[in-house]
Design an enzyme around this catalytic site. Structure first.
Site, PDB file in Angstrom:
ATOM      1  N   TRP A 103      62.678  10.046  -1.756  1.00 27.35           N
ATOM      2  CA  TRP A 103      62.174   8.766  -2.261  1.00 27.35           C
ATOM      3  C   TRP A 103      60.785   9.068  -2.823  1.00 27.35           C
ATOM      4  CZ3 TRP A 103      58.797   5.248   0.966  1.00 27.35           C
ATOM      5  CH2 TRP A 103      58.656   3.987   0.389  1.00 27.35           C
ATOM      6  N   ASP A 161      61.921   8.444   8.373  1.00 32.38           N
ATOM      7  CA  ASP A 161      61.926   7.264   7.526  1.00 32.38           C
ATOM      8  C   ASP A 161      63.287   6.594   7.726  1.00 32.38           C
ATOM      9  OD1 ASP A 161      61.601   5.352   5.643  1.00 32.38           O
ATOM     10  OD2 ASP A 161      61.058   6.713   4.016  1.00 32.38           O
ATOM     11  N   LYS A 199      66.645  -3.550   3.483  1.00 36.93           N
ATOM     12  CA  LYS A 199      68.043  -3.432   3.051  1.00 36.93           C
ATOM     13  C   LYS A 199      68.998  -4.030   4.073  1.00 36.93           C
ATOM     14  CE  LYS A 199      65.951  -0.629   0.259  1.00 36.93           C
ATOM     15  NZ  LYS A 199      65.897  -0.152  -1.077  1.00 36.93           N
TER      16      LYS A 199
HETATM   17  C1  LIG Z   1      63.752   6.212   1.904  1.00 39.62           C
HETATM   18  C2  LIG Z   1      63.056   4.919   1.803  1.00 39.62           C
HETATM   19  N1  LIG Z   1      61.995   4.704   2.578  1.00 39.62           N
HETATM   20  C3  LIG Z   1      61.321   3.561   2.553  1.00 39.62           C
HETATM   21  C4  LIG Z   1      61.694   2.555   1.707  1.00 39.62           C
HETATM   22  C5  LIG Z   1      60.830   1.346   1.780  1.00 39.62           C
HETATM   23  O1  LIG Z   1      61.311   0.138   1.474  1.00 39.62           O
HETATM   24  P1  LIG Z   1      60.526  -1.176   1.888  1.00 39.62           P
HETATM   25  O2  LIG Z   1      59.088  -0.937   1.692  1.00 39.62           O
HETATM   26  O3  LIG Z   1      61.094  -2.220   1.031  1.00 39.62           O
HETATM   27  O4  LIG Z   1      60.848  -1.379   3.333  1.00 39.62           O
HETATM   28  C6  LIG Z   1      62.770   2.731   0.839  1.00 39.62           C
HETATM   29  C7  LIG Z   1      63.170   1.714  -0.135  1.00 39.62           C
HETATM   30  O5  LIG Z   1      63.818   1.929  -1.105  1.00 39.62           O
HETATM   31  C8  LIG Z   1      63.485   3.937   0.908  1.00 39.62           C
HETATM   32  O6  LIG Z   1      64.558   4.168   0.149  1.00 39.62           O
END
Ligand SMILES: Cc1ncc(COP(=O)(O)O)c(C=O)c1O
Length: 431
Positions: free
Chosen positions: A155, A237, A275
């Site tokens: 990511w 993560d 998600k």
């Molecule tokens: C691997 C990963 N980490 C963290 C996030 C963080 O998402 P959010 O800040 O919306 O919780 C995402 C979102 O796409 C992700 O794919």
């Protein structure tokens, strides 16, 4: 009062900001912007990582709507008050239980559960991104790691977050593009040869973004051993718990395995509810820091330090979305409804994987497409080159990241054949 006379040497001719460094646009958001601008009737958005229904629409989870109604009807007069700096503590307890499975299975005796819970310091964050950022800041300031090992690919925001935290970044080869799966040998080799004590290792707990390729249980076991042997600090993560397989326990297996390891290692978990609750814009998340049970209890100091960082950044995380998650997780009936919603989302994505695979097989598209069904979660690393990605956008108005990452939830029964035909075309005509 004396008059103020202007010093001509201090006169500013140009803007203070005229020599800012160029910064790249965030790819998923700019691809999404380009998709919105596109007026083509058959355009398809496989760029942004959000769930979409069969009709291509956002889906507020049914259980979230139930919880929102319950919260509204309760008319709590304090509902818009400040939270504690740490966040909503009941939400945090439930969020930690969801990650670590406290109170489940063999170790459900009250004393054991409390002992386990006491190892974890949790704070509410501005979703998963905020949890990654806060954890990076905590480690950068206090542990001063030699570097952070980031999977290649990953990511993209991991790079931004650790760059901003001022920690040197190195990568390990996560993906094997030949087998289109996790590069176990490469990961073990690079980390064993080059990682040093107290280096951080970023690990995606499940549904690796962007590849959808995860380690097997045996491979996770080897990774625990490696982290222990080298004194590395795992940083999980967790952005897709329950969304990946439809089973929240299954998706947390790796983290629980690290937690229960005999060496009782210390590590971080950045948890997102974007998600799995469809609460993208509500920014609901938590950072959990797992400590080693030891004679000197560090948890109070750790919590105080995290609260200090939070206070200086944003005072406290937002409360609305966390209340929704807390309401659901605290109520057995709603929790079961949530599991049903997770099944709905994960099964639709799995159906789309099979639908795309079947279409490509029908077309006899050159190449091996098994990875489309083998990979898990929101994304597939489809295996198109950058040139093919641009060509598919140009000719077919299908949007994806230049790495060939596609968001499976952008597919539906109406567009999957069109997407397969487009893939088939660029694979045959462009390399
Ligand atoms: C691997 C990963 N980490 C963290 C996030 C963080 O998402 P959010 O800040 O919306 O919780 C995402 C979102 O796409 C992700 O794919």
């Amino acid at each position: 009062m004396g008059s103020i006379s202007e010093d001509p040497n201090l006169r500013q001719e140009s803007s203070l900001f005229s020599s800012l460094p160029p910064t790249p646009l965030d790819e998923p958001f700019s691809v999404n912007g380009a998709y919105i601008q596109d007026k083509h009737p058959q355009k398809v958005n496989l760029g942004i990582g959000v769930y979409r229904t069969e009709n291509g629409e956002p889906w507020p989870l049914r259980v979230v709507e139930d919880a929102e109604k319950e919260l509204y009807d309760a008319k709590n007069v304090a509902r818009h008050e400040y939270l504690a700096i740490q966040g909503d503590r009941e939400f945090l307890r439930l969020a930690a239980d969801l990650v670590f499975g406290f109170g489940k299975g063999k170790s459900s005796a009250t004393g054991v559960v409390e002992e386990q819970r006491n190892r974890v310091v949790s704070v509410q964050t501005v979703s998963g991104t905020g949890a990654n950022r806060l954890g990076a800041e905590l480690l950068a300031r206090n542990i001063r790691p030699g570097c952070v090992w980031i999977p290649d690919p990953t990511w993209a925001n991991h790079h931004t977050i650790w760059e901003l935290a001022g920690v040197k970044r190195k990568t390990y080869p996560y993906y094997d593009s030949i087998s289109q799966s996790f590069n176990f040998e490469g990961t073990i080799r690079v980390l064993s040869e080059s990682a040093q004590k107290n280096d951080i290792v970023i690990l995606h707990a499940c549904a690796h973004n962007p590849t959808g390729a995860d380690p097997s249980k045996e491979q996770w076991e080897a990774l625990v051993k490696l982290c222990n042997a080298k004194g590395l600090i795992p940083f999980f993560d967790l952005a897709y718990q329950g969304f990946a397989s439809g089973d929240a326990d299954k998706d947390a297996w790796a983290i629980r395995h690290f937690f229960n390891d005999v060496h009782k290692m210390e590590f971080c978990v950045a948890q997102s509810f974007s998600k799995n609750f469809g609460l993208y814009g509500q920014r609901v998340g938590a950072l959990h820091v797992v400590t080693r049970p030891s004679a000197h209890d560090v948890t109070q100091d750790l919590l105080a330090n995290l609260c200090h960082l939070i206070r200086g950044e944003y005072s406290m995380a937002p409360r609305g979305g966390a209340e929704i998650v807390r309401t659901v997780l605290a109520n057995e009936g709603l929790r079961d409804r949530w599991f049903e919603d997770l099944t709905t989302m994960s099964q639709r994505i799995r159906r789309m994987r099979h639908a795309l695979y079947d279409e490509l097989m029908k077309l006899k598209t050159p190449g091996d497409w098994k990875h489309v069904v083998n990979q898990i979660g929101m994304f597939t690393y489809i295996g198109l080159s950058e040139r093919q990605v641009f060509a598919i956008r140009e000719k077919y108005h299908i949007y994806m990241l230049k790495s060939g990452r596609i968001s499976m939830s952008g597919l539906n029964e109406r567009n999957v054949e069109y997407v397969a035909i487009a893939i088939d075309d660029v694979v045959r005509t462009i390399n």
